[in-house]
Design a protein around this motif. Structure first.
Motif, mmCIF file in Angstrom:
data_model
loop_
_atom_site.group_PDB
_atom_site.id
_atom_site.type_symbol
_atom_site.label_atom_id
_atom_site.label_comp_id
_atom_site.label_asym_id
_atom_site.label_seq_id
_atom_site.Cartn_x
_atom_site.Cartn_y
_atom_site.Cartn_z
ATOM 1 N N LEU A 384 0.834 -1.209 0.000
ATOM 2 C CA LEU A 384 0.000 0.000 0.000
ATOM 3 C C LEU A 384 0.865 1.254 0.000
ATOM 4 N N LEU A 385 1.949 1.242 0.773
ATOM 5 C CA LEU A 385 2.835 2.404 0.822
ATOM 6 C C LEU A 385 3.542 2.608 -0.510
ATOM 7 N N SER A 386 3.939 1.505 -1.162
ATOM 8 C CA SER A 386 4.585 1.609 -2.473
ATOM 9 C C SER A 386 3.625 2.203 -3.502
ATOM 10 N N LEU A 387 2.369 1.761 -3.469
ATOM 11 C CA LEU A 387 1.365 2.302 -4.384
ATOM 12 C C LEU A 387 1.115 3.778 -4.089
ATOM 13 N N SER A 388 1.108 4.145 -2.817
ATOM 14 C CA SER A 388 0.903 5.550 -2.449
ATOM 15 C C SER A 388 2.036 6.425 -2.970
ATOM 16 N N LEU A 389 3.278 5.923 -2.876
ATOM 17 C CA LEU A 389 4.421 6.665 -3.420
ATOM 18 C C LEU A 389 4.283 6.845 -4.924
ATOM 19 N N CYS A 390 3.791 5.805 -5.599
ATOM 20 C CA CYS A 390 3.573 5.891 -7.052
ATOM 21 C C CYS A 390 2.574 6.999 -7.378
ATOM 22 N N ILE A 391 1.431 6.978 -6.699
ATOM 23 C CA ILE A 391 0.363 7.941 -6.997
ATOM 24 C C ILE A 391 0.790 9.364 -6.642
ATOM 25 N N ILE A 392 1.383 9.532 -5.455
ATOM 26 C CA ILE A 392 1.797 10.874 -5.019
ATOM 27 C C ILE A 392 2.847 11.461 -5.967
ATOM 28 N N ASN A 393 3.810 10.615 -6.392
ATOM 29 C CA ASN A 393 4.860 11.110 -7.281
ATOM 30 C C ASN A 393 4.334 11.471 -8.668
ATOM 31 N N LEU A 394 3.179 10.948 -9.047
ATOM 32 C CA LEU A 394 2.606 11.261 -10.356
ATOM 33 C C LEU A 394 1.702 12.491 -10.329
ATOM 34 N N LEU A 395 1.501 13.073 -9.137
ATOM 35 C CA LEU A 395 0.712 14.301 -9.077
ATOM 36 C C LEU A 395 1.440 15.410 -9.852
ATOM 37 N N PRO A 396 0.696 16.210 -10.624
ATOM 38 C CA PRO A 396 1.337 17.243 -11.460
ATOM 39 C C PRO A 396 1.810 18.440 -10.651
ATOM 40 N N ILE A 397 2.651 18.171 -9.660
ATOM 41 C CA ILE A 397 3.204 19.229 -8.813
ATOM 42 C C ILE A 397 4.688 19.364 -9.126
ATOM 43 N N PRO A 398 5.151 20.544 -9.509
ATOM 44 C CA PRO A 398 6.583 20.738 -9.757
ATOM 45 C C PRO A 398 7.410 20.224 -8.588
ATOM 46 N N ILE A 399 8.570 19.681 -8.881
ATOM 47 C CA ILE A 399 9.504 19.018 -7.951
ATOM 48 C C ILE A 399 9.249 17.511 -7.947
ATOM 49 N N LEU A 400 7.957 17.113 -7.951
ATOM 50 C CA LEU A 400 7.640 15.696 -8.024
ATOM 51 C C LEU A 400 7.807 15.200 -9.457
ATOM 52 N N ASP A 401 7.864 13.882 -9.630
ATOM 53 C CA ASP A 401 7.982 13.315 -10.976
ATOM 54 C C ASP A 401 6.843 13.764 -11.871
ATOM 55 N N GLY A 402 5.645 13.855 -11.306
ATOM 56 C CA GLY A 402 4.491 14.283 -12.096
ATOM 57 C C GLY A 402 4.652 15.698 -12.623
ATOM 58 N N GLY A 403 5.305 16.572 -11.846
ATOM 59 C CA GLY A 403 5.552 17.934 -12.313
ATOM 60 C C GLY A 403 6.502 17.959 -13.489
ATOM 61 N N HIS A 404 7.560 17.135 -13.435
ATOM 62 C CA HIS A 404 8.500 17.055 -14.559
ATOM 63 C C HIS A 404 7.807 16.495 -15.797
ATOM 64 N N LEU A 405 6.949 15.505 -15.595
ATOM 65 C CA LEU A 405 6.215 14.946 -16.740
ATOM 66 C C LEU A 405 5.309 16.005 -17.358
ATOM 67 N N LEU A 406 4.732 16.858 -16.514
ATOM 68 C CA LEU A 406 3.895 17.945 -17.030
ATOM 69 C C LEU A 406 4.722 18.895 -17.883
ATOM 70 N N TYR A 407 5.938 19.223 -17.427
ATOM 71 C CA TYR A 407 6.831 20.071 -18.212
ATOM 72 C C TYR A 407 7.101 19.453 -19.585
ATOM 73 N N TYR A 408 7.370 18.152 -19.597
ATOM 74 C CA TYR A 408 7.722 17.485 -20.854
ATOM 75 C C TYR A 408 6.526 17.384 -21.793
ATOM 76 N N LEU A 409 5.329 17.227 -21.241
ATOM 77 C CA LEU A 409 4.130 17.204 -22.086
ATOM 78 C C LEU A 409 3.906 18.586 -22.710
ATOM 79 N N ILE A 410 4.149 19.644 -21.927
ATOM 80 C CA ILE A 410 4.046 21.005 -22.479
ATOM 81 C C ILE A 410 5.090 21.195 -23.570
ATOM 82 N N GLU A 411 6.284 20.651 -23.350
ATOM 83 C CA GLU A 411 7.347 20.741 -24.358
ATOM 84 C C GLU A 411 6.941 20.041 -25.646
ATOM 85 N N LEU A 412 6.263 18.890 -25.524
ATOM 86 C CA LEU A 412 5.798 18.176 -26.722
ATOM 87 C C LEU A 412 4.790 19.015 -27.499
#
Length: 452
Positions: A384-412
């Motif tokens: 459950l904790l591993s899944l929570s880390l996955c979901i939290i890191n995918l949130l579109p918040i800068p600094i988190l992985d999700g924020g970087h992915l948002l930057y790259y999608l904007i770049e595309l």
């Protein structure tokens, strides 16, 4: 003190394992994409141990064992020699950068499935969703002692935890639920529990109790553990007696026995207390006397003591073969992810309280409790904790992985990277959001430690 040390230890073990696996996802995909890895660190701060491999990557174990990180060669952070520019992260294609960043959360998702698979192969002991006592709303709806919940609004439930979560989610959504149950006579029945009638501002952590559902695993059997010398029970009750009825009222738990004795005392006069002793049912006449409880408050007593601690026996085992466990683990991961996302949605929309946001103190306490319950419970906690880390890191918040992915999608979309100024502004916003979230989590953690 022992619980404190255990909590800290198991939190370090849990976060160390899960974050290391997360960072290994970044590391592995980064290497596949030809990025030079400067450092792979387990923990933060000054390295306590380190070594370099033939590729020049430094592997280190650092002093602060709460997480870890992977440092790639990147022109935005260090000076890069011209012949190494092809190995720099910022020189990779946007799709490669997306793959590298997404690899961390995906690693946690895969680890969740792997852990659940191991748990189901080993076998997970748990408690069934069996009603021990029904009062109020639940009794009015037709639920009774011994009823075992099979589904909540068409969603299959097996364990007490699954049933409680389903009832809590419905209560937060202010909707009634249809319960399919198997009664003690093995008859299938259907009941409607009107959870929409719960009062506003109800305690979301106590939904089953507020609805009148007391799970069988919660109820300590009223088994007499000791007799107070000179009390009303002396000469009548014996150690080992199981109280089954008081004045004709069926008794299922210690709490119910104490409550009924209090009612008898206020009414006055003797009462028939029925017990099971050596397979024989006996009816004994006893008159409650007024005394004082452990806090010095006046109370009615008969002088029968019950065990101070109670650990109910597991009555459910979730165990499957190695192949079937793959399907079950994937399905369970999907269910857990859907529940987590739904809860996040309720918090954002105000349907759920912000008290549901918890931090490291709560993680440490749950880690310690899970470890004490056994390897199966601890594996489930890690999943459950591993899944929570996955979901939290995918949130579109800068600094988190999700924020970087948002930057790259904007770049595309725009065909070029965001400006350094825009990225820096995003980082500040991300820091503010994370600081606020962490502050709320710590506040809830501390609030949870205060006796109610």
């Amino acid at each position: 003190m022992t619980d404190f040390i255990g909590s800290v230890w198991w939190m370090i073990v849990s976060l160390g394992l899960l974050v290391t696996f997360h960072e290994f996802g970044h590391y592995w995909v980064g290497r596949l994409c030809g990025v030079k890895v400067l450092r792979f660190s387990v923990g933060f701060g000054r390295p306590l141990w380190s070594r370099r491999d033939r590729h020049g990557t430094e592997f280190a174990i650092a002093a602060i064992p709460l997480g870890g990180y992977v440092k790639f060669l990147d022109e935005r952070e260090v000076e890069v020699h011209p012949h190494e520019r092809g190995q720099a992260f910022n020189h990779k294609t946007v799709w490669q950068r997306i793959a590298i960043v997404a690899a961390g959360p995906i690693a946690n998702l895969l680890l969740c499935i792997l852990l659940l698979w191991a748990m189901f192969v080993i076998g997970k002991q748990d408690y069934s969703a069996t009603v021990g006592r029904a009062t109020g709303m639940a009794a009015t709806a037709g639920l009774g002692s011994g009823d075992r919940l099979l589904s909540v609004d068409g969603r299959d439930v097996i364990t007490l935890g699954e049933a409680s979560m389903a009832l809590t989610a419905a209560a937060m959504d202010r909707r009634d639920v249809t319960l399919e149950v198997l009664d003690p006579a093995d008859q299938l029945r259907s009941h409607t529990l009107p959870l929409s009638q719960l009062p506003a501002g109800f305690d979301e952590r106590r939904v089953p109790i507020l609805a009148g559902v007391y799970w069988r695993a919660w109820l300590q059997p009223p088994l007499v553990d000791n007799i107070v010398k000179g009390s009303a029970a002396e000469g009548h009750l014996q150690t080992g007696d199981l109280i089954v009825a008081i004045d004709g009222q069926r008794i299922d738990s210690v709490e119910q026995a104490i409550s009924e004795v209090g009612s008898l005392g206020r009414r006055g006069g003797p009462a028939m207390i029925e017990v099971l002793r050596g397979g024989e049912r006996l009816a004994l006449e006893i008159t409650p006397r007024q005394g004082k409880d452990g806090k010095g408050q006046p109370t009615w007593q008969i002088g029968a003591g019950f065990a101070q601690s109670y650990s109910p026996a597991y009555d459910t085992l979730l165990k499957f073969g190695p192949l079937q466990s793959v399907t079950v683990a994937v399905r369970e991961t999907g269910r857990m992810a859907a529940d987590s996302l739904a809860m996040m949605g309720r918090i954002v929309t105000g349907k759920a309280s912000l008290q549901n946001v918890s931090g490291p103190v709560t993680i440490a306490r749950v880690a310690n409790i899970s470890a004490k319950r056994g390897v199966d419970w601890f594996i489930q906690f890690l999943a459950l904790l591993s899944l929570s880390l996955c979901i939290i890191n995918l949130l579109p918040i800068p600094i988190l992985d999700g924020g970087h992915l948002l930057y790259y999608l904007i770049e595309l979309v725009k065909g070029s990277p965001l400006s350094e100024r825009a990225v820096a502004a995003g980082q500040y916003i991300g820091l503010a959001l994370l600081a606020g979230l962490m502050g709320l989590a710590f506040y809830n953690d501390i609030l949870g430690l205060v006796p109610r």
